[in-house]
Design a protein around this motif. Sequence first.
Motif, PDB file in Angstrom:
ATOM      1  N   PHE A  77      13.446   2.470  -8.019  1.00  0.00           N
ATOM      2  CA  PHE A  77      12.908   2.598  -6.666  1.00  0.00           C
ATOM      3  C   PHE A  77      11.502   2.036  -6.629  1.00  0.00           C
ATOM      4  CE2 PHE A  77      11.468   6.289  -8.862  1.00  0.00           C
ATOM      5  CZ  PHE A  77      10.343   6.790  -8.230  1.00  0.00           C
ATOM      6  N   THR A  78      10.967   1.969  -5.427  1.00  0.00           N
ATOM      7  CA  THR A  78       9.639   1.426  -5.202  1.00  0.00           C
ATOM      8  C   THR A  78       8.880   2.372  -4.283  1.00  0.00           C
ATOM      9  OG1 THR A  78       8.426  -0.448  -4.254  1.00  0.00           O
ATOM     10  CG2 THR A  78      10.535   0.080  -3.262  1.00  0.00           C
ATOM     11  N   ASP A  79       7.570   2.209  -4.198  1.00  0.00           N
ATOM     12  CA  ASP A  79       6.794   3.105  -3.332  1.00  0.00           C
ATOM     13  C   ASP A  79       6.601   2.522  -1.935  1.00  0.00           C
ATOM     14  OD1 ASP A  79       4.868   1.115  -3.868  1.00  0.00           O
ATOM     15  OD2 ASP A  79       3.228   2.544  -3.669  1.00  0.00           O
ATOM     16  N   ASP A  80       7.373   1.506  -1.579  1.00  0.00           N
ATOM     17  CA  ASP A  80       7.205   0.858  -0.281  1.00  0.00           C
ATOM     18  C   ASP A  80       7.841   1.645   0.862  1.00  0.00           C
ATOM     19  OD1 ASP A  80       5.770  -1.205  -1.256  1.00  0.00           O
ATOM     20  OD2 ASP A  80       7.356  -2.696  -1.176  1.00  0.00           O
ATOM     21  N   PHE A  81       7.467   1.225   2.069  1.00  0.00           N
ATOM     22  CA  PHE A  81       8.111   1.635   3.317  1.00  0.00           C
ATOM     23  C   PHE A  81       8.090   3.159   3.460  1.00  0.00           C
ATOM     24  CE2 PHE A  81      11.767   0.378   6.366  1.00  0.00           C
ATOM     25  CZ  PHE A  81      10.862  -0.060   7.303  1.00  0.00           C
ATOM     26  N   GLN A  82       9.248   3.819   3.552  1.00  0.00           N
ATOM     27  CA  GLN A  82       9.249   5.248   3.843  1.00  0.00           C
ATOM     28  C   GLN A  82       8.685   6.091   2.711  1.00  0.00           C
ATOM     29  OE1 GLN A  82      11.786   3.437   2.808  1.00  0.00           O
ATOM     30  NE2 GLN A  82      13.724   4.572   2.680  1.00  0.00           N
ATOM     31  N   LEU A  83       8.567   5.514   1.495  1.00  0.00           N
ATOM     32  CA  LEU A  83       8.049   6.275   0.354  1.00  0.00           C
ATOM     33  C   LEU A  83       6.551   6.080   0.132  1.00  0.00           C
ATOM     34  CD1 LEU A  83      10.879   5.721  -2.285  1.00  0.00           C
ATOM     35  CD2 LEU A  83      10.535   7.664  -0.769  1.00  0.00           C
ATOM     36  N   LYS A  84       5.922   5.274   0.963  1.00  0.00           N
ATOM     37  CA  LYS A  84       4.527   4.891   0.688  1.00  0.00           C
ATOM     38  C   LYS A  84       3.592   6.104   0.623  1.00  0.00           C
ATOM     39  CE  LYS A  84       3.029   1.248   0.212  1.00  0.00           C
ATOM     40  NZ  LYS A  84       2.693   0.547  -1.057  1.00  0.00           N
ATOM     41  N   GLY A  85       3.794   7.100   1.439  1.00  0.00           N
ATOM     42  CA  GLY A  85       2.876   8.234   1.422  1.00  0.00           C
ATOM     43  C   GLY A  85       3.268   9.352   0.484  1.00  0.00           C
TER      44      GLY A  85
END
Length: 331
Positions: free
Chosen positions: A61-69
């Motif tokens: 997974f990545t920390d982008d988009f909906q996971l950024k915060g």
Amino acid sequence: TLVEGEKKRFTWGGSCSLYDQGARKRKLPEGSPDPFRARAERIEELGQALSGRRGGKVVAFTDDFQLKGTFPFWATFLHGLGLDLDVVPGGGRAALRRGIEGANVPWCAPMQQYHGTVAALAERPADLLFVPMIREIQRVGPERASQLCPVVQASPDVLAWDLGPETKRRLLSPVVDLGPGALDAPVFLASCRTLAAAAGVADEATWRAAFARARAAQLEFDGWLLEQGRAALDRAARDGIVPVVVLGRTYTIHDDVLNSNLPAILREQGALAIPLDALPVQADAPIFENMFWGHGQRILRAAWQIRRTEGVYALFASNYSCGPDSFTHHF
């Protein structure tokens, strides 16, 4: 221009630059804080610390988009469930180009970029791809709603159809509601229980222990980030630096492509850029009752405070085709 009684003419655009005048770079004092960089480094360190292989299922997974915060929570929670993490740096121009070419609909730039990021993620030799359907962000108070954009919410389903059945089979896409409170609402606990079961972890003691560690990690990160903001504001006041708070959705302001490198440009002009999520907003800042969007609520409360704080300024970074921002701009 007329600034504090001083009138000046600026020219630009001729074939010869002899008479051109414009902004010049200004160097910030040595050791000036950089909350944007500090935040990015903290997230990278956390991802590296949790990425050791233990022989379990691998989740990419990545920390982008909906996971950024909320990356600290999800990384700690998944690790606590016994999964091995493959944290992939997201964003960038390559992902945006890939998303533009691969998407079947001309989405907003953040969704196009996320499409490209997850397409690259799907090429990883991972058992699972964590692409949750997060429907809201954490509330700042007693507001009735804190929703994310419908495109953000629907992104797992969109990607499942666009990227094909093999990718769809590996998607770990629980529906997540955070609810009120500090990540301790019953609805959020239920979402995490469902996620644990989907990942193959049915033991309640295991997922509850993972949840407790993840919640502590997220709250510690949020508190640390606000301390970075306070330190930056204090240093700006002490050294006579102009502090500029960059307002916008978390996944826009913390991506150098989506924000057009705005934090670095501000620093080049001698201003101290502070991200919205690092700004300590006073408890008496109002709740905007009719603001349905979670990021919009945070933007408006910060703008309300900045408007009433002498010497602190703001820039609003948005993206074309952002529906929720169209409800925020006119305020």
